[in-house]
Motif scaffolding. Structure first.
Motif, PDB file in Angstrom:
ATOM      1  N   THR A 145      43.606 -31.877 -16.681  1.00 19.27           N
ATOM      2  CA  THR A 145      43.176 -33.195 -17.138  1.00 19.27           C
ATOM      3  C   THR A 145      42.414 -33.907 -16.035  1.00 19.27           C
ATOM      4  O   THR A 145      42.912 -34.055 -14.911  1.00 19.27           O
ATOM      5  N   ALA A 146      41.197 -34.333 -16.348  1.00 11.32           N
ATOM      6  CA  ALA A 146      40.330 -34.955 -15.344  1.00 11.32           C
ATOM      7  C   ALA A 146      39.032 -35.386 -16.011  1.00 11.32           C
ATOM      8  O   ALA A 146      38.736 -34.999 -17.150  1.00 11.32           O
ATOM      9  N   VAL A 147      38.257 -36.163 -15.270  1.00 13.69           N
ATOM     10  CA  VAL A 147      36.863 -36.382 -15.633  1.00 13.69           C
ATOM     11  C   VAL A 147      36.072 -35.266 -14.955  1.00 13.69           C
ATOM     12  O   VAL A 147      36.211 -35.046 -13.748  1.00 13.69           O
ATOM     13  N   TYR A 148      35.278 -34.571 -15.737  1.00 11.88           N
ATOM     14  CA  TYR A 148      34.503 -33.446 -15.234  1.00 11.88           C
ATOM     15  C   TYR A 148      33.047 -33.870 -15.050  1.00 11.88           C
ATOM     16  O   TYR A 148      32.443 -34.468 -15.949  1.00 11.88           O
ATOM     17  N   TYR A 149      32.511 -33.533 -13.881  1.00 11.51           N
ATOM     18  CA  TYR A 149      31.147 -33.883 -13.526  1.00 11.51           C
ATOM     19  C   TYR A 149      30.340 -32.628 -13.231  1.00 11.51           C
ATOM     20  O   TYR A 149      30.843 -31.701 -12.593  1.00 11.51           O
ATOM     21  N   CYS A 150      29.090 -32.618 -13.660  1.00 13.62           N
ATOM     22  CA  CYS A 150      28.197 -31.577 -13.191  1.00 13.62           C
ATOM     23  C   CYS A 150      27.305 -32.159 -12.105  1.00 13.62           C
ATOM     24  O   CYS A 150      27.092 -33.380 -12.042  1.00 13.62           O
ATOM     25  N   ALA A 151      26.810 -31.274 -11.260  1.00 15.68           N
ATOM     26  CA  ALA A 151      25.996 -31.690 -10.131  1.00 15.68           C
ATOM     27  C   ALA A 151      24.941 -30.639  -9.848  1.00 15.68           C
ATOM     28  O   ALA A 151      25.155 -29.450 -10.119  1.00 15.68           O
ATOM     29  N   ALA A 152      23.826 -31.094  -9.302  1.00 18.40           N
ATOM     30  CA  ALA A 152      22.709 -30.212  -8.958  1.00 18.40           C
ATOM     31  C   ALA A 152      22.390 -30.378  -7.482  1.00 18.40           C
ATOM     32  O   ALA A 152      22.303 -31.504  -6.980  1.00 18.40           O
ATOM     33  N   GLY A 153      22.199 -29.248  -6.799  1.00 19.68           N
ATOM     34  CA  GLY A 153      21.888 -29.320  -5.380  1.00 19.68           C
ATOM     35  C   GLY A 153      20.936 -28.238  -4.947  1.00 19.68           C
ATOM     36  O   GLY A 153      20.957 -27.128  -5.493  1.00 19.68           O
ATOM     37  N   ARG A 154      20.124 -28.555  -3.963  1.00 25.04           N
ATOM     38  CA  ARG A 154      19.229 -27.569  -3.377  1.00 25.04           C
ATOM     39  C   ARG A 154      19.757 -27.248  -1.985  1.00 25.04           C
ATOM     40  O   ARG A 154      19.524 -27.988  -1.041  1.00 25.04           O
ATOM     41  N   PHE A 155      20.528 -26.190  -1.895  1.00 22.45           N
ATOM     42  CA  PHE A 155      21.079 -25.785  -0.609  1.00 22.45           C
ATOM     43  C   PHE A 155      21.346 -24.289  -0.639  1.00 22.45           C
ATOM     44  O   PHE A 155      21.431 -23.682  -1.709  1.00 22.45           O
ATOM     45  N   ALA A 156      21.458 -23.723   0.525  1.00 19.84           N
ATOM     46  CA  ALA A 156      21.697 -22.284   0.633  1.00 19.84           C
ATOM     47  C   ALA A 156      23.057 -21.937   0.052  1.00 19.84           C
ATOM     48  O   ALA A 156      24.045 -22.643   0.265  1.00 19.84           O
ATOM     49  N   TRP A 157      23.097 -20.840  -0.657  1.00 23.75           N
ATOM     50  CA  TRP A 157      24.341 -20.419  -1.306  1.00 23.75           C
ATOM     51  C   TRP A 157      25.477 -20.235  -0.298  1.00 23.75           C
ATOM     52  O   TRP A 157      26.641 -20.437  -0.609  1.00 23.75           O
ATOM     53  N   THR A 158      25.124 -19.880   0.907  1.00 23.17           N
ATOM     54  CA  THR A 158      26.139 -19.596   1.921  1.00 23.17           C
ATOM     55  C   THR A 158      26.806 -20.850   2.466  1.00 23.17           C
ATOM     56  O   THR A 158      27.810 -20.763   3.166  1.00 23.17           O
ATOM     57  N   ILE A 159      26.265 -22.000   2.170  1.00 21.13           N
ATOM     58  CA  ILE A 159      26.890 -23.244   2.625  1.00 21.13           C
ATOM     59  C   ILE A 159      28.181 -23.466   1.869  1.00 21.13           C
ATOM     60  O   ILE A 159      28.223 -23.387   0.637  1.00 21.13           O
ATOM     61  N   VAL A 160      29.225 -23.739   2.613  1.00 19.73           N
ATOM     62  CA  VAL A 160      30.524 -24.021   2.002  1.00 19.73           C
ATOM     63  C   VAL A 160      30.600 -25.517   1.728  1.00 19.73           C
ATOM     64  O   VAL A 160      30.585 -26.331   2.649  1.00 19.73           O
ATOM     65  N   ASP A 161      30.670 -25.874   0.478  1.00 18.50           N
ATOM     66  CA  ASP A 161      30.698 -27.287   0.109  1.00 18.50           C
ATOM     67  C   ASP A 161      31.914 -27.542  -0.754  1.00 18.50           C
ATOM     68  O   ASP A 161      31.956 -27.106  -1.894  1.00 18.50           O
ATOM     69  N   GLY A 162      32.892 -28.216  -0.254  1.00 16.75           N
ATOM     70  CA  GLY A 162      34.119 -28.464  -1.007  1.00 16.75           C
ATOM     71  C   GLY A 162      34.191 -29.843  -1.606  1.00 16.75           C
ATOM     72  O   GLY A 162      34.946 -30.076  -2.555  1.00 16.75           O
ATOM     73  N   ASP A 163      33.374 -30.763  -1.082  1.00 16.54           N
ATOM     74  CA  ASP A 163      33.503 -32.142  -1.536  1.00 16.54           C
ATOM     75  C   ASP A 163      32.285 -32.656  -2.267  1.00 16.54           C
ATOM     76  O   ASP A 163      32.235 -33.823  -2.625  1.00 16.54           O
ATOM     77  N   GLY A 164      31.311 -31.797  -2.493  1.00 16.19           N
ATOM     78  CA  GLY A 164      30.136 -32.211  -3.250  1.00 16.19           C
ATOM     79  C   GLY A 164      29.044 -32.857  -2.436  1.00 16.19           C
ATOM     80  O   GLY A 164      28.031 -33.287  -2.989  1.00 16.19           O
ATOM     81  N   GLY A 165      29.210 -32.922  -1.128  1.00 18.38           N
ATOM     82  CA  GLY A 165      28.228 -33.597  -0.290  1.00 18.38           C
ATOM     83  C   GLY A 165      26.865 -32.932  -0.264  1.00 18.38           C
ATOM     84  O   GLY A 165      25.862 -33.591   0.046  1.00 18.38           O
ATOM     85  N   ALA A 166      26.815 -31.659  -0.610  1.00 23.82           N
ATOM     86  CA  ALA A 166      25.548 -30.931  -0.571  1.00 23.82           C
ATOM     87  C   ALA A 166      24.722 -31.125  -1.840  1.00 23.82           C
ATOM     88  O   ALA A 166      23.572 -30.704  -1.890  1.00 23.82           O
ATOM     89  N   TYR A 167      25.304 -31.738  -2.851  1.00 26.21           N
ATOM     90  CA  TYR A 167      24.618 -31.897  -4.132  1.00 26.21           C
ATOM     91  C   TYR A 167      23.799 -33.193  -4.149  1.00 26.21           C
ATOM     92  O   TYR A 167      24.223 -34.223  -3.629  1.00 26.21           O
ATOM     93  N   ASN A 168      22.649 -33.115  -4.784  1.00 24.57           N
ATOM     94  CA  ASN A 168      21.710 -34.232  -4.797  1.00 24.57           C
ATOM     95  C   ASN A 168      21.862 -35.147  -6.014  1.00 24.57           C
ATOM     96  O   ASN A 168      21.601 -36.345  -5.925  1.00 24.57           O
ATOM     97  N   TYR A 169      22.258 -34.551  -7.134  1.00 25.97           N
ATOM     98  CA  TYR A 169      22.302 -35.321  -8.376  1.00 25.97           C
ATOM     99  C   TYR A 169      23.614 -35.070  -9.104  1.00 25.97           C
ATOM    100  O   TYR A 169      24.150 -33.948  -9.063  1.00 25.97           O
ATOM    101  N   TRP A 170      24.089 -36.104  -9.788  1.00 27.70           N
ATOM    102  CA  TRP A 170      25.370 -36.054 -10.488  1.00 27.70           C
ATOM    103  C   TRP A 170      25.234 -36.622 -11.903  1.00 27.70           C
ATOM    104  O   TRP A 170      24.453 -37.557 -12.135  1.00 27.70           O
ATOM    105  N   GLY A 171      26.021 -36.067 -12.805  1.00 29.12           N
ATOM    106  CA  GLY A 171      26.127 -36.631 -14.137  1.00 29.12           C
ATOM    107  C   GLY A 171      27.140 -37.758 -14.179  1.00 29.12           C
ATOM    108  O   GLY A 171      27.772 -38.079 -13.169  1.00 29.12           O
ATOM    109  N   GLN A 172      27.298 -38.337 -15.348  1.00 28.94           N
ATOM    110  CA  GLN A 172      28.200 -39.480 -15.507  1.00 28.94           C
ATOM    111  C   GLN A 172      29.637 -39.071 -15.799  1.00 28.94           C
ATOM    112  O   GLN A 172      30.540 -39.904 -15.714  1.00 28.94           O
ATOM    113  N   GLY A 173      29.827 -37.805 -16.123  1.00 28.14           N
ATOM    114  CA  GLY A 173      31.176 -37.298 -16.337  1.00 28.14           C
ATOM    115  C   GLY A 173      31.583 -37.263 -17.793  1.00 28.14           C
ATOM    116  O   GLY A 173      31.092 -38.040 -18.619  1.00 28.14           O
TER     117      GLY A 173
END
Length: 125
Positions: A90-118
């Protein structure tokens, strides 16, 4: 840029849901797409991500084997198939779009540029 999620709802434990995220205003196939969620009273957490072509995917341990991320670059849409849902999903689910290398470890979403409203997903026991 717009990311619009849909497909959330109220389901029972063990049920399935398919979330969709339609993107516009960006070159969709150039972006890593991710799904995140924010449970009530908790911080946002990573769920899954998929590479530009869809050839690589990565999941949080909590959803591995139950959720499947996919994308259709012709439709500028990313999906999250959620099976065997649990109350803790149970949660609000968000999609996000980012331009970054696949090898970057991103756990908190900081690498993503755009977000949906959920979109809200509620799983009852």
């Amino acid at each position: 840029v717009q990311l619009v999620e849909s497909g959330g709802g109220l389901v029972q434990a063990g049920d399935s849901l398919r979330l969709s995220c339609a993107a516009s205003g960006l070159t969709f196939s150039s972006y890593v797409m991710g799904w995140f969620r924010q449970p009530p009273g908790k911080d946002r957490e990573f769920v899954a991500r998929i590479s530009w072509s869809g050839g690589r995917t990565y999941y949080a341990d909590s959803v591995k084997g139950r959720f499947t991320i996919s994308r259709d670059n012709a439709k500028n849409t990313v999906y999250l198939q959620m099976n065997s849902l649990k109350p803790e999903d149970t949660a609000v689910y968000y999609c996000a779009a980012g331009r970054f290398a696949w090898t970057i470890v991103d756990g908190d979403g900081g690498a993503y540029n755009y977000w949906g409203q959920g979109t809200q997903v509620t799983v009852s026991s």
